[in-house]
Scaffold this motif. Sequence first.
Motif, PDB file in Angstrom:
ATOM      1  N   ARG A 120      41.554  33.878  28.144  1.00  0.00           N
ATOM      2  CA  ARG A 120      42.667  34.255  29.030  1.00  0.00           C
ATOM      3  C   ARG A 120      43.936  34.279  28.204  1.00  0.00           C
ATOM      4  NH1 ARG A 120      41.857  31.612  34.967  1.00  0.00           N
ATOM      5  NH2 ARG A 120      39.792  32.468  35.272  1.00  0.00           N
ATOM      6  N   VAL A 121      44.581  35.447  28.181  1.00  0.00           N
ATOM      7  CA  VAL A 121      45.762  35.659  27.357  1.00  0.00           C
ATOM      8  C   VAL A 121      46.872  36.193  28.250  1.00  0.00           C
ATOM      9  CG1 VAL A 121      46.656  36.940  25.378  1.00  0.00           C
ATOM     10  CG2 VAL A 121      44.291  36.123  25.360  1.00  0.00           C
ATOM     11  N   ASN A 122      48.018  35.525  28.234  1.00  0.00           N
ATOM     12  CA  ASN A 122      49.123  35.904  29.114  1.00  0.00           C
ATOM     13  C   ASN A 122      49.573  37.349  28.906  1.00  0.00           C
ATOM     14  OD1 ASN A 122      49.146  33.420  30.353  1.00  0.00           O
ATOM     15  ND2 ASN A 122      50.689  32.566  28.989  1.00  0.00           N
ATOM     16  N   ALA A 123      49.540  37.855  27.677  1.00  0.00           N
ATOM     17  CA  ALA A 123      49.986  39.221  27.406  1.00  0.00           C
ATOM     18  C   ALA A 123      49.129  40.259  28.123  1.00  0.00           C
ATOM     19  CB  ALA A 123      49.976  39.483  25.897  1.00  0.00           C
ATOM     20  N   GLU A 124      47.939  39.887  28.548  1.00  0.00           N
ATOM     21  CA  GLU A 124      47.059  40.817  29.259  1.00  0.00           C
ATOM     22  C   GLU A 124      47.428  40.955  30.729  1.00  0.00           C
ATOM     23  OE1 GLU A 124      44.426  42.720  27.940  1.00  0.00           O
ATOM     24  OE2 GLU A 124      45.446  42.084  26.110  1.00  0.00           O
ATOM     25  N   ARG A 125      48.207  40.028  31.262  1.00  0.00           N
ATOM     26  CA  ARG A 125      48.512  40.037  32.696  1.00  0.00           C
ATOM     27  C   ARG A 125      49.343  41.251  33.131  1.00  0.00           C
ATOM     28  NH1 ARG A 125      46.981  35.094  34.987  1.00  0.00           N
ATOM     29  NH2 ARG A 125      46.550  33.512  33.425  1.00  0.00           N
ATOM     30  N   GLY A 126      50.324  41.655  32.342  1.00  0.00           N
ATOM     31  CA  GLY A 126      51.154  42.818  32.694  1.00  0.00           C
ATOM     32  C   GLY A 126      50.337  44.092  32.791  1.00  0.00           C
ATOM     33  N   PRO A 127      49.577  44.442  31.740  1.00  0.00           N
ATOM     34  CA  PRO A 127      48.744  45.642  31.840  1.00  0.00           C
ATOM     35  C   PRO A 127      47.723  45.561  32.971  1.00  0.00           C
ATOM     36  CG  PRO A 127      48.940  44.952  29.554  1.00  0.00           C
ATOM     37  CD  PRO A 127      49.579  43.874  30.394  1.00  0.00           C
ATOM     38  N   GLN A 128      47.173  44.377  33.211  1.00  0.00           N
ATOM     39  CA  GLN A 128      46.215  44.228  34.306  1.00  0.00           C
ATOM     40  C   GLN A 128      46.884  44.442  35.656  1.00  0.00           C
ATOM     41  OE1 GLN A 128      44.075  40.528  33.914  1.00  0.00           O
ATOM     42  NE2 GLN A 128      43.206  41.130  31.937  1.00  0.00           N
ATOM     43  N   SER A 129      48.100  43.959  35.825  1.00  0.00           N
ATOM     44  CA  SER A 129      48.832  44.172  37.087  1.00  0.00           C
ATOM     45  C   SER A 129      49.071  45.659  37.315  1.00  0.00           C
ATOM     46  CB  SER A 129      50.167  43.429  37.071  1.00  0.00           C
ATOM     47  OG  SER A 129      49.962  42.051  37.103  1.00  0.00           O
ATOM     48  N   ARG A 130      49.446  46.386  36.253  1.00  0.00           N
ATOM     49  CA  ARG A 130      49.671  47.826  36.383  1.00  0.00           C
ATOM     50  C   ARG A 130      48.368  48.562  36.700  1.00  0.00           C
ATOM     51  NH1 ARG A 130      53.168  46.192  32.460  1.00  0.00           N
ATOM     52  NH2 ARG A 130      51.873  46.793  30.678  1.00  0.00           N
ATOM     53  N   LEU A 131      47.277  48.129  36.108  1.00  0.00           N
ATOM     54  CA  LEU A 131      45.977  48.740  36.383  1.00  0.00           C
ATOM     55  C   LEU A 131      45.594  48.508  37.841  1.00  0.00           C
ATOM     56  CD1 LEU A 131      43.393  50.175  35.466  1.00  0.00           C
ATOM     57  CD2 LEU A 131      42.543  47.945  34.690  1.00  0.00           C
ATOM     58  N   ARG A 132      45.767  47.271  38.333  1.00  0.00           N
ATOM     59  CA  ARG A 132      45.459  46.972  39.733  1.00  0.00           C
ATOM     60  C   ARG A 132      46.314  47.840  40.656  1.00  0.00           C
ATOM     61  NH1 ARG A 132      47.490  41.511  41.704  1.00  0.00           N
ATOM     62  NH2 ARG A 132      49.365  42.731  41.443  1.00  0.00           N
ATOM     63  N   ASP A 133      47.600  47.979  40.363  1.00  0.00           N
ATOM     64  CA  ASP A 133      48.481  48.792  41.204  1.00  0.00           C
ATOM     65  C   ASP A 133      48.047  50.254  41.220  1.00  0.00           C
ATOM     66  OD1 ASP A 133      49.868  46.472  41.706  1.00  0.00           O
ATOM     67  OD2 ASP A 133      51.533  46.946  40.346  1.00  0.00           O
ATOM     68  N   ALA A 134      47.597  50.776  40.072  1.00  0.00           N
ATOM     69  CA  ALA A 134      47.124  52.159  40.007  1.00  0.00           C
ATOM     70  C   ALA A 134      45.859  52.330  40.849  1.00  0.00           C
ATOM     71  CB  ALA A 134      46.861  52.561  38.563  1.00  0.00           C
ATOM     72  N   VAL A 135      44.970  51.361  40.776  1.00  0.00           N
ATOM     73  CA  VAL A 135      43.739  51.422  41.585  1.00  0.00           C
ATOM     74  C   VAL A 135      44.096  51.376  43.060  1.00  0.00           C
ATOM     75  CG1 VAL A 135      41.642  50.159  42.228  1.00  0.00           C
ATOM     76  CG2 VAL A 135      42.213  50.474  39.810  1.00  0.00           C
ATOM     77  N   LEU A 136      44.964  50.454  43.447  1.00  0.00           N
ATOM     78  CA  LEU A 136      45.343  50.332  44.861  1.00  0.00           C
ATOM     79  C   LEU A 136      46.003  51.606  45.380  1.00  0.00           C
ATOM     80  CD1 LEU A 136      46.587  46.640  44.943  1.00  0.00           C
ATOM     81  CD2 LEU A 136      44.558  47.583  46.075  1.00  0.00           C
ATOM     82  N   ALA A 137      46.843  52.228  44.571  1.00  0.00           N
ATOM     83  CA  ALA A 137      47.489  53.476  44.997  1.00  0.00           C
ATOM     84  C   ALA A 137      46.450  54.579  45.191  1.00  0.00           C
ATOM     85  CB  ALA A 137      48.533  53.905  43.972  1.00  0.00           C
TER      86      ALA A 137
END
Length: 180
Positions: free
Chosen positions: A10-27
Amino acid sequence: EMESPTVHWRVNAERGPQSRLRDAVLAAISAQVNLGGFVVKLPVTGRLTLARPDARWLQVAPADDPLLGDGHSVVVTARPAHIAVLTADGRVCLVAHQAGAYASDYVQACAGEAGQGNAVDWVWAVQPDGRVQRFGVAPWSLTPQNELAPGAWLWAPARSAGVADSTSDNLARWLATQLP
């Protein structure tokens, strides 16, 4: 026989890109309310997928061996004994892992619960190590498949769901951020 544990970074730097990926999927899946509800419940984990999770290989390829920093962690989980099949209606069907079984076998095992008329042509397999693969499972789209490991996710949208391949690719990448 005791199953070996699974290690996840688990790496904190991965959280931002993962949040953007989740938002793209949800949209992209906003019309599929149940599926969106499932996706939004999954946490942003910061999970890092290693190029190769083999310890010996990482020793000889130090550039690919991540270093733990402040706020990073290693999570060790027990190896699951099932495959999780996610359908376009946001339902997860757990099927016991079977050596030698194909993705289509797991989809078929869940088809009885889903009812008729939910033909699946393609599945996206997310192995527990985070690798994502796409397999054809209909007679017309059948492709060679690697065996799924215990703890794998299968994203199996019905043909009638109308989910774009690009959305399915992103959803599978999002599932790869989750623990098995």
